[in-house]
Design a protein around this motif. Structure first.
Motif, PDB file in Angstrom:
ATOM      1  N   LEU A 179       0.833  -1.200   0.000  1.00  0.00           N
ATOM      2  CA  LEU A 179       0.000   0.000   0.000  1.00  0.00           C
ATOM      3  C   LEU A 179       0.875   1.259   0.000  1.00  0.00           C
ATOM      4  CD1 LEU A 179      -2.841   1.165   0.063  1.00  0.00           C
ATOM      5  CD2 LEU A 179      -2.791   1.000   2.557  1.00  0.00           C
ATOM      6  N   THR A 180       1.995   1.208   0.714  1.00  0.00           N
ATOM      7  CA  THR A 180       2.942   2.323   0.684  1.00  0.00           C
ATOM      8  C   THR A 180       3.507   2.514  -0.719  1.00  0.00           C
ATOM      9  OG1 THR A 180       3.549   1.916   2.993  1.00  0.00           O
ATOM     10  CG2 THR A 180       5.073   3.236   1.668  1.00  0.00           C
ATOM     11  N   ASP A 181       3.907   1.410  -1.344  1.00  0.00           N
ATOM     12  CA  ASP A 181       4.391   1.496  -2.732  1.00  0.00           C
ATOM     13  C   ASP A 181       3.317   2.091  -3.637  1.00  0.00           C
ATOM     14  OD1 ASP A 181       6.769   0.348  -1.970  1.00  0.00           O
ATOM     15  OD2 ASP A 181       6.292  -1.651  -2.722  1.00  0.00           O
ATOM     16  N   TYR A 182       2.092   1.691  -3.407  1.00  0.00           N
ATOM     17  CA  TYR A 182       0.992   2.215  -4.219  1.00  0.00           C
ATOM     18  C   TYR A 182       0.876   3.736  -4.079  1.00  0.00           C
ATOM     19  CZ  TYR A 182      -3.494   3.752  -5.717  1.00  0.00           C
ATOM     20  OH  TYR A 182      -4.465   4.487  -6.343  1.00  0.00           O
ATOM     21  N   LEU A 183       0.923   4.238  -2.852  1.00  0.00           N
ATOM     22  CA  LEU A 183       0.782   5.672  -2.630  1.00  0.00           C
ATOM     23  C   LEU A 183       1.948   6.444  -3.249  1.00  0.00           C
ATOM     24  CD1 LEU A 183      -0.529   5.572   1.027  1.00  0.00           C
ATOM     25  CD2 LEU A 183      -1.798   6.335  -0.987  1.00  0.00           C
ATOM     26  N   ASN A 184       3.092   5.808  -3.352  1.00  0.00           N
ATOM     27  CA  ASN A 184       4.226   6.435  -4.023  1.00  0.00           C
ATOM     28  C   ASN A 184       4.051   6.462  -5.535  1.00  0.00           C
ATOM     29  OD1 ASN A 184       6.413   7.410  -2.289  1.00  0.00           O
ATOM     30  ND2 ASN A 184       6.472   5.324  -1.499  1.00  0.00           N
ATOM     31  N   LEU A 185       3.695   5.309  -6.116  1.00  0.00           N
ATOM     32  CA  LEU A 185       3.743   5.138  -7.562  1.00  0.00           C
ATOM     33  C   LEU A 185       2.381   5.198  -8.242  1.00  0.00           C
ATOM     34  CD1 LEU A 185       6.338   2.214  -7.667  1.00  0.00           C
ATOM     35  CD2 LEU A 185       6.769   4.650  -8.043  1.00  0.00           C
ATOM     36  N   LEU A 186       1.301   5.086  -7.469  1.00  0.00           N
ATOM     37  CA  LEU A 186      -0.079   5.057  -7.963  1.00  0.00           C
ATOM     38  C   LEU A 186      -0.409   3.745  -8.676  1.00  0.00           C
ATOM     39  CD1 LEU A 186      -0.596   8.743  -9.145  1.00  0.00           C
ATOM     40  CD2 LEU A 186      -0.913   7.723  -6.887  1.00  0.00           C
ATOM     41  N   TYR A 187       0.386   2.728  -8.455  1.00  0.00           N
ATOM     42  CA  TYR A 187       0.097   1.356  -8.858  1.00  0.00           C
ATOM     43  C   TYR A 187       0.925   0.454  -7.955  1.00  0.00           C
ATOM     44  CZ  TYR A 187       4.549   1.868 -11.383  1.00  0.00           C
ATOM     45  OH  TYR A 187       5.862   2.110 -11.714  1.00  0.00           O
ATOM     46  N   ALA A 437      16.789  17.474  -9.234  1.00  0.00           N
ATOM     47  CA  ALA A 437      18.185  17.774  -9.542  1.00  0.00           C
ATOM     48  C   ALA A 437      19.094  17.590  -8.340  1.00  0.00           C
ATOM     49  CB  ALA A 437      18.303  19.202 -10.079  1.00  0.00           C
ATOM     50  N   GLY A 438      18.565  17.752  -7.150  1.00  0.00           N
ATOM     51  CA  GLY A 438      19.399  17.647  -5.962  1.00  0.00           C
ATOM     52  C   GLY A 438      19.657  16.241  -5.487  1.00  0.00           C
ATOM     53  N   ARG A 439      19.092  15.250  -6.155  1.00  0.00           N
ATOM     54  CA  ARG A 439      19.179  13.872  -5.660  1.00  0.00           C
ATOM     55  C   ARG A 439      20.124  13.019  -6.509  1.00  0.00           C
ATOM     56  NH1 ARG A 439      14.577  16.184  -4.113  1.00  0.00           N
ATOM     57  NH2 ARG A 439      13.447  15.405  -2.287  1.00  0.00           N
ATOM     58  N   ASN A 440      20.475  11.829  -5.962  1.00  0.00           N
ATOM     59  CA  ASN A 440      21.269  10.887  -6.748  1.00  0.00           C
ATOM     60  C   ASN A 440      20.364  10.222  -7.779  1.00  0.00           C
ATOM     61  OD1 ASN A 440      19.913   8.597  -5.617  1.00  0.00           O
ATOM     62  ND2 ASN A 440      21.266   8.672  -3.832  1.00  0.00           N
ATOM     63  N   PRO A 441      20.937   9.497  -8.774  1.00  0.00           N
ATOM     64  CA  PRO A 441      20.097   9.012  -9.885  1.00  0.00           C
ATOM     65  C   PRO A 441      18.877   8.205  -9.464  1.00  0.00           C
ATOM     66  CG  PRO A 441      22.405   8.815 -10.466  1.00  0.00           C
ATOM     67  CD  PRO A 441      22.369   9.260  -9.030  1.00  0.00           C
ATOM     68  N   GLU A 442      19.032   7.289  -8.506  1.00  0.00           N
ATOM     69  CA  GLU A 442      17.877   6.465  -8.129  1.00  0.00           C
ATOM     70  C   GLU A 442      16.814   7.291  -7.431  1.00  0.00           C
ATOM     71  OE1 GLU A 442      16.884   2.943  -4.993  1.00  0.00           O
ATOM     72  OE2 GLU A 442      18.694   2.710  -6.200  1.00  0.00           O
ATOM     73  N   ASN A 443      17.213   8.084  -6.432  1.00  0.00           N
ATOM     74  CA  ASN A 443      16.233   8.917  -5.735  1.00  0.00           C
ATOM     75  C   ASN A 443      15.684  10.007  -6.639  1.00  0.00           C
ATOM     76  OD1 ASN A 443      16.355   7.515  -3.292  1.00  0.00           O
ATOM     77  ND2 ASN A 443      18.149   8.672  -2.605  1.00  0.00           N
ATOM     78  N   ARG A 444      16.481  10.407  -7.628  1.00  0.00           N
ATOM     79  CA  ARG A 444      16.008  11.387  -8.601  1.00  0.00           C
ATOM     80  C   ARG A 444      14.826  10.835  -9.378  1.00  0.00           C
ATOM     81  NH1 ARG A 444      20.816  12.675 -11.848  1.00  0.00           N
ATOM     82  NH2 ARG A 444      21.282  13.952 -10.031  1.00  0.00           N
ATOM     83  N   TYR A 445      14.966   9.598  -9.843  1.00  0.00           N
ATOM     84  CA  TYR A 445      13.864   9.040 -10.619  1.00  0.00           C
ATOM     85  C   TYR A 445      12.657   8.777  -9.730  1.00  0.00           C
ATOM     86  CZ  TYR A 445      11.621   6.811 -14.549  1.00  0.00           C
ATOM     87  OH  TYR A 445      10.753   6.538 -15.569  1.00  0.00           O
ATOM     88  N   ARG A 446      12.906   8.332  -8.516  1.00  0.00           N
ATOM     89  CA  ARG A 446      11.796   8.127  -7.588  1.00  0.00           C
ATOM     90  C   ARG A 446      11.050   9.436  -7.343  1.00  0.00           C
ATOM     91  NH1 ARG A 446      14.027   5.253  -2.348  1.00  0.00           N
ATOM     92  NH2 ARG A 446      11.871   5.595  -1.700  1.00  0.00           N
ATOM     93  N   SER A 447      11.777  10.543  -7.232  1.00  0.00           N
ATOM     94  CA  SER A 447      11.111  11.822  -6.987  1.00  0.00           C
ATOM     95  C   SER A 447      10.318  12.280  -8.202  1.00  0.00           C
ATOM     96  CB  SER A 447      12.145  12.885  -6.606  1.00  0.00           C
ATOM     97  OG  SER A 447      12.903  13.310  -7.719  1.00  0.00           O
ATOM     98  N   VAL A 472      11.061  -3.137  -5.298  1.00  0.00           N
ATOM     99  CA  VAL A 472      11.053  -3.157  -6.751  1.00  0.00           C
ATOM    100  C   VAL A 472      12.191  -2.317  -7.327  1.00  0.00           C
ATOM    101  CG1 VAL A 472       9.496  -1.194  -7.101  1.00  0.00           C
ATOM    102  CG2 VAL A 472       9.482  -3.091  -8.723  1.00  0.00           C
ATOM    103  N   PHE A 473      12.641  -1.286  -6.610  1.00  0.00           N
ATOM    104  CA  PHE A 473      13.795  -0.515  -7.066  1.00  0.00           C
ATOM    105  C   PHE A 473      15.077  -1.331  -6.926  1.00  0.00           C
ATOM    106  CE2 PHE A 473      11.002   3.090  -7.085  1.00  0.00           C
ATOM    107  CZ  PHE A 473      11.556   3.948  -8.022  1.00  0.00           C
ATOM    108  N   GLU A 474      15.158  -2.160  -5.884  1.00  0.00           N
ATOM    109  CA  GLU A 474      16.309  -3.044  -5.737  1.00  0.00           C
ATOM    110  C   GLU A 474      16.404  -4.003  -6.910  1.00  0.00           C
ATOM    111  OE1 GLU A 474      18.618  -3.079  -3.544  1.00  0.00           O
ATOM    112  OE2 GLU A 474      17.899  -2.031  -1.752  1.00  0.00           O
TER     113      GLU A 474
END
Length: 630
Positions: A179-187, A437-447, A472-474
């Motif tokens: 459910l947490t993943d869902y609220l982040n990604l909307l799926y 722009a302020g994040r590393n590549p993985e957190n950048r895409y997550r944001s 799922v990011f791992e």
């Protein structure tokens, strides 16, 4: 297109047929043309049929010649003619003209590796009577869903999550991590659903189930000696751009031709964009007395309406076509809250991509005339079509600056821009870009792709929010890759958002939708291409555009991708205002899961116009509607 389901009782007691009847009832829209059952002691399976191939003779379950292997299939095998010819040459006898019958004979011929030989979209179950073994498989891209339920009493599978809920005596318990993943990604990404004990089979995977054992593996990596039977091994040697353009044109054309095979009326989705226009243009070059029926919808709000460009695309195709071309367009009023409630009840769990509503209206319109339609799903993920891919490439140039220095600077710059106007405004887009722009590549895409930040969720939710990043990011986001975002989207976003949306919206009106870009040869080629063949400067989908430059209106090579959106922000302040307020503040699920004061703040700021929280409010609304329809 159909619905499949089945039960394997662990206590070895006979399966009650009423369980299968209950599953069939929930999947009637997936298969309104008939139902069939097979029972063998502790095992039973069910099929709901939407008759597309061999309407009069292709009822399922289908057995082999001596009744020792049975199958149910949801989907289509596009290479059915070649498979049938091969199998008949090996001595197999077909009793139907259905493509699905290939499954039982291929299993007899080469064993459990047979899904490797299937071109198409499918989820299938095959039962070996002698071995008392069940085999489940899903197509490579994940076009067709297959959900799994594992309890101490039974193992079950189904095309529809709601069918599995019928197997649980009380309401299933929530999976809060999902459910947490869902609220982040909307799926819900990956294998998990928002319910404990209910998962999904990965695309391109096999599951073997026998008494007391379950074995998962990817059939893409099978070491079968039969892989070359149909000449299916295609290699893509390093080639120059011009050669790749020719191969893309050849593979897209071949895939469209294969997807046009149907024993019932067939049409095309045609938007104002490039992907669907290419498919319609290719189909128009296949000589036939049967008209090519193209379907589009328009909206009263010009910011979301593409119908004028869709009409222009159809006219361009018509002047060059080798068959009659019909263009059917209808202006719709999509702010139908009852349709949204219906669709979310069909999903079986929360689903937060609001474009499911216009997709449903398009499917409903097309279903008035046809039973099968072709769509452009998959082209963006394979050929670099999303703007966020360009953003990721550009922001990578900042990675030499330590994140501890970048992040506060860009956060401060982002605060200058307002997000009140909605995701499509320039101000909001700049704000999101600066925060990324302020994040590393993985957190950048997550944001870039997340709806809520972890801090926002901790304030909003009554349940604990995990500290670690989503699993799922791992699995799928590999920062060492030159372009990790498109690969993540292909494995995660495409099957769990885009294809889930298309499957739910189309099956709600009993329409089969096929995606020619997801031919596995085309997938292999696209993933082998240098990124410069897909994106360069501000251009995207370069190789695809060049392959069909002369086939489509020239403005499509320049137009910015718009997407299939709806004006949620204004609806929440207008026609949906009271319905949304009552669901979010008084709904049973929202009261249990979310902090009321935070929900009230989001609502107040949005309704007053001080901010645009429509995406967040919609996410919460879909939790209420998706979990309240059990």
């Amino acid at each position: 297109m159909c619905g499949i389901g089945g039960v394997f009782r662990k206590d070895r007691q006979p399966v009650d047929r009423s369980l299968l009847e209950s599953m069939a009832e929930t999947m009637i829209l997936r298969g309104p043309d008939g139902k069939g059952f097979y029972l063998d002691g502790p095992f039973g399976m069910v099929h709901r049929r939407l008759a597309v191939m061999d309407p009069s003779g292709g009822a399922q379950p289908i057995a082999n010649e001596d009744g020792t292997v049975f199958t149910v299939v949801n989907g289509e095998f596009y290479n059915f003619p070649a498979l049938r010819a091969f199998l008949e040459n090996r001595g197999h006898r077909f009793r139907t003209n259905s493509d699905s019958e290939c499954a039982v004979h291929l299993y007899e011929e080469i064993g459990e590796d047979f899904p490797f030989l299937l071109d198409g979209m499918f989820a299938l179950a095959l039962y070996d009577v002698r071995k008392k073994r069940l085999l489940l498989a899903r197509d490579r891209a994940g076009e067709k869903p297959l959900f799994l339920l594992d309890t101490p009493e039974l193992f079950a599978f189904a095309s529809d999550l709601n069918a599995l809920k019928r197997m649980v005596p009380s309401s299933p318990r929530l999976n809060y991590a999902a459910l947490t993943d869902y609220l982040n990604l909307l799926y819900t990404p990956g294998r998990e659903t928002v319910y404990q004990g209910m998962t999904r089979l990965d695309p391109g995977s096999l599951l073997l189930v026998s008494e007391g054992t379950k074995t998962f593996r990817r059939y893409e990596t099978c070491n079968s000696s039969e892989k070359m039977i149909l000449g299916k091994e295609i290699s893509f040697p390093k080639a120059d751009f011009a050669s790749c353009v020719q191969v893309v044109r050849h593979l897209v054309t071949g895939s469209v031709r294969a997807c046009l095979a149907s024993d019932v009326p067939l049409g095309m989705f045609l938007s104002g964009g490039m992907d669907s226009t290419i498919l319609a243009a290719v189909a128009s070059q296949i000589e036939s007395s049967e008209p090519l029926r193209c379907f589009s919808i328009g909206f009263p709000d010009p910011a979301y309406d593409e119908s004028r460009q869709a009409k222009r695309n159809a006219e361009w195709i018509r002047t060059r076509a080798k068959r009659p071309v019909e263009f059917h367009c209808r202006t719709v009023q999509p702010e139908d809250f009852a349709s949204l409630e219906f669709l979310l009840s069909r999903c079986g769990e929360p689903y937060g991509d609001s474009s499911i509503l216009p997709t449903y209206l398009l499917c409903r319109f097309a279903r008035e005339s046809v039973t099968v339609a072709l769509s452009g799903d998959g082209a963006d993920e394979l050929f670099g079509g999303y703007e966020r891919y360009l953003v990721m490439r550009k922001l990578r140039m900042l990675d030499w600056i330590p994140e501890g220095v970048r992040r506060p600077v860009f956060n401060l710059a982002a605060a200058v821009f307002s997000g009140a106007g909605g995701d499509r405004t320039r101000s909001s887009r700049l704000r999101r870009l600066l925060l990324a722009a302020g994040r590393n590549p993985e957190n950048r895409y997550r944001s870039l792709i997340s709806c809520f930040s972890p801090d926002e969720l901790r304030k909003l939710c009554h349940f604990a929010i995990p500290e670690e990043k989503p699993e799922v990011f791992e699995r799928y986001f590999d920062p060492s890759l030159p372009e990790p975002a498109p690969m993540f989207d292909f494995h995660v976003y495409l099957p769990n958002d885009i294809l889930r949306k298309t499957d739910t919206a189309s099956m709600a009106v009993s329409l089969e939708v096929r995606a020619p870009y997801l031919d596995h040869h085309l997938i292999a080629l696209a993933q082998s291409l240098p990124i410069s063949y897909k994106m360069r400067g501000m251009r995207r989908k370069i190789v695809l555009a060049e392959a069909f430059r002369e086939w489509i209106p020239p403005e499509l090579l320049r137009n910015r991708k718009r997407g299939f959106g709806i004006p949620l922000a204004s609806w929440f302040r207008g026609p949906w205002r009271e319905a949304v307020r009552s669901r979010l503040l008084d709904g049973r699920q929202c009261r249990a899961l979310f902090v009321r004061s935070e929900v009230e703040r989001l609502l107040s700021e949005h309704l007053s116009g001080r901010a645009d929280h429509s995406k967040k409010l919609y996410a919460l609304l879909t939790v209420e509607l998706g979990l309240s329809n059990e």
